[in-house]
Design a protein around this motif. Sequence first.
Motif, short mmCIF file in Angstrom:
data_model
loop_
_atom_site.label_atom_id
_atom_site.label_comp_id
_atom_site.label_asym_id
_atom_site.label_seq_id
_atom_site.Cartn_x
_atom_site.Cartn_y
_atom_site.Cartn_z
N ILE A 33 -6.07 -23.62 -4.32
CA ILE A 33 -5.66 -23.38 -5.14
C ILE A 33 -4.89 -24.34 -5.51
O ILE A 33 -4.35 -25.62 -4.55
N MET A 34 -4.99 -25.17 -6.92
CA MET A 34 -4.76 -26.34 -7.28
C MET A 34 -3.30 -26.95 -7.33
O MET A 34 -2.65 -25.66 -8.38
N GLY A 35 -2.25 -27.63 -7.25
CA GLY A 35 -1.07 -27.87 -7.89
C GLY A 35 -1.43 -28.60 -9.06
O GLY A 35 -1.94 -29.49 -9.23
N GLY A 36 -0.77 -27.84 -10.18
CA GLY A 36 -0.66 -28.20 -11.29
C GLY A 36 0.12 -30.17 -11.52
O GLY A 36 1.01 -29.75 -11.11
N ALA A 37 -0.32 -30.65 -11.96
CA ALA A 37 0.50 -32.44 -12.11
C ALA A 37 1.41 -31.95 -13.51
O ALA A 37 1.16 -32.74 -13.68
N MET A 38 1.89 -32.31 -12.42
CA MET A 38 3.55 -32.28 -13.51
C MET A 38 4.43 -33.40 -12.97
O MET A 38 5.58 -33.71 -11.77
N SER A 39 4.90 -34.10 -14.11
CA SER A 39 5.02 -35.40 -14.60
C SER A 39 7.13 -35.45 -13.58
O SER A 39 7.84 -34.14 -14.20
N TRP A 40 7.74 -35.77 -13.06
CA TRP A 40 8.53 -36.28 -12.58
C TRP A 40 8.72 -35.07 -11.01
O TRP A 40 9.92 -35.39 -10.28
N LEU A 41 8.00 -34.18 -11.20
CA LEU A 41 7.82 -32.66 -10.32
C LEU A 41 6.49 -33.27 -9.23
O LEU A 41 6.90 -32.80 -7.38
N SER A 42 5.73 -33.18 -9.39
CA SER A 42 4.68 -33.52 -8.35
C SER A 42 4.10 -34.75 -7.97
O SER A 42 4.12 -35.24 -8.30
N GLU A 43 5.50 -34.67 -7.56
CA GLU A 43 5.57 -35.95 -6.34
C GLU A 43 5.05 -35.80 -4.59
O GLU A 43 5.34 -34.67 -4.50
N LYS A 44 5.65 -36.95 -4.23
CA LYS A 44 5.59 -36.89 -2.78
C LYS A 44 5.82 -35.93 -1.96
O LYS A 44 5.01 -34.35 -1.27
N HIS A 45 6.97 -34.97 -1.76
CA HIS A 45 7.75 -34.44 -1.51
C HIS A 45 7.13 -32.97 -1.89
O HIS A 45 6.45 -31.48 -0.96
N LEU A 46 6.18 -32.68 -3.11
CA LEU A 46 5.84 -31.60 -3.79
C LEU A 46 3.53 -30.74 -3.59
O LEU A 46 3.86 -30.39 -2.36
N VAL A 47 3.99 -32.10 -3.45
CA VAL A 47 2.41 -32.47 -3.50
C VAL A 47 1.81 -32.08 -2.00
O VAL A 47 1.00 -31.44 -1.04
N GLU A 71 2.79 -46.27 -3.97
CA GLU A 71 4.21 -46.25 -2.97
C GLU A 71 4.37 -43.91 -3.50
O GLU A 71 4.25 -43.95 -1.76
N GLN A 72 3.94 -43.81 -3.96
CA GLN A 72 4.09 -42.41 -3.38
C GLN A 72 2.61 -41.38 -2.87
O GLN A 72 3.03 -40.52 -2.15
N ILE A 73 1.51 -42.19 -2.98
CA ILE A 73 0.36 -42.18 -2.48
C ILE A 73 0.70 -42.01 -0.87
O ILE A 73 0.74 -41.72 -0.38
N ALA A 74 0.97 -43.56 -0.79
CA ALA A 74 1.91 -43.69 0.35
C ALA A 74 2.73 -42.62 1.39
O ALA A 74 2.74 -42.46 2.54
N GLY A 75 3.52 -42.43 0.40
CA GLY A 75 4.50 -41.08 0.74
C GLY A 75 3.84 -39.77 1.35
O GLY A 75 4.87 -39.44 2.34
N THR A 76 3.39 -39.75 0.79
CA THR A 76 2.43 -38.50 0.89
C THR A 76 1.58 -38.21 1.61
O THR A 76 1.88 -37.84 2.64
N GLN A 77 0.62 -40.11 2.12
CA GLN A 77 0.39 -39.78 3.53
C GLN A 77 0.92 -39.49 4.22
O GLN A 77 0.41 -39.18 5.86
N ALA A 78 1.97 -39.87 4.28
CA ALA A 78 3.38 -39.73 5.88
C ALA A 78 3.25 -38.44 5.57
O ALA A 78 3.83 -38.52 6.83
N LEU A 79 3.12 -37.10 4.59
CA LEU A 79 3.71 -36.04 4.91
C LEU A 79 2.91 -35.90 5.12
O LEU A 79 3.20 -33.88 5.65
N THR A 80 1.37 -36.02 5.07
CA THR A 80 0.31 -34.84 5.36
C THR A 80 -0.75 -35.34 5.62
O THR A 80 -0.80 -36.34 4.67
N LYS A 82 -3.23 -33.24 5.40
CA LYS A 82 -4.48 -33.06 4.37
C LYS A 82 -4.56 -33.70 2.92
O LYS A 82 -4.27 -34.63 2.67
N PRO A 83 -5.90 -33.03 2.13
CA PRO A 83 -6.19 -33.67 0.61
C PRO A 83 -5.25 -33.32 0.03
O PRO A 83 -4.91 -32.36 0.00
N PHE A 84 -5.78 -34.12 -0.27
CA PHE A 84 -4.20 -33.84 -2.04
C PHE A 84 -5.76 -34.84 -3.32
O PHE A 84 -5.91 -36.04 -2.22
N GLY A 85 -5.00 -34.73 -4.63
CA GLY A 85 -5.56 -35.47 -5.14
C GLY A 85 -4.41 -36.69 -5.89
O GLY A 85 -3.04 -36.15 -6.28
N VAL A 86 -5.18 -37.00 -6.66
CA VAL A 86 -3.94 -38.21 -7.74
C VAL A 86 -3.97 -37.66 -9.57
O VAL A 86 -5.76 -38.03 -9.82
#
Length: 347
Positions: A33-47, A71-80, A82-86
């Motif tokens: 189940i992939m998360g859709g990439a939504m501008s302003w929404l699909s940032e580090k917390h939701l991802v 900055e967003q990638i680093a922030g996401t990596q600090a919170l998980t 697990k794999p994620f995409g860009v």
Amino acid sequence: MASMQTECLHAARARLDRLWARGTEFLGCRYAIMGGAMSWLSEKHLVSAISNAGGFGVIACGAMSPAQLEEQIAGTQALTDKPFGVNLITMHPELNDLIRVSLDAKVGHIVLAGGIPPGPAIRAVKDGGAKLITFAPALALAKRFARLGSDAIVIEGSEAGGHIGPVSLTVLAQEILPHLRDVPIFVAGGLGRGEAILSYLEMGASGAQLGTRFAASVESIAHEKFKKFFVQAAARDAVPSVELDPRLPVIPVRGLVNEGTKKFLAHQAETRDKFLSGAITKEAAQLLIERFWAGALRRAVIEGDIETGSVMAGQSVGMVTHIQPVAEIIQELVDQAVKALAAREVV
């Protein structure tokens, strides 16, 4: 009887795992189940929340600069862990730099969206060791992308929120899934329940992508007014933007009807009249129309301006009945699919 039901559920869960095994293996997560990439929404917390819950989160780069993406990638990596995409827009003027930032940060999956990816971008992703995901609105393009090097393809129907194509997922799936097995295919657009995801898996899909349900999640940074608007909306409230005059084309975007929608129609009419009277050129008129929504998505998502902002939403918004944690949404989708499979065994 209870033990029999438990056995049926376990068998159904194993069957689901087999159905989306290609997708989970490709993404490296528990649920395809992939998360859709939504501008302003699909940032580090939701991802990170989607990835931590067993799905696959995707950062929406949108108009970010390379520094902002880093900055967003680093922030996401600090919170998980697990794999994620860009998700990168092919028309971005700094596309090559964004790819480099993603590769340097060891992002394993890069989505190139918004058009046909340029050859150098494809090679950069592939040479950098990341897996390439592209969007295909037709079978011919899906086959072409597979030949060009796409490792997976998303087919998104017009039921989706935001920028949309002209064909529904129901039709796209029938056109593409039976005829393209070379790469994993993920379905998107209008998906809100596990039974629907299951039906496409059984047609040959490797997984699904959802955006709208996650947009109204607890972890989404969207304004509470934005989320409540989703809860109150029905499927029929999510409509594509209307083009008043084909001489001044409008890129179709699906969102919830509000005062901004009505003002956009009036703005088109006013701009068209100025163009027809010779007061402004066609190019100037087109620019005025395209700029109408500038900043409107951020106003809606971040500031809570649901009256004049752009409230992008898919038709699955009708299945958003309350604000839930991401993990609960994903588990609900999985449980619905499993129960649908188990019910067949009972019958």
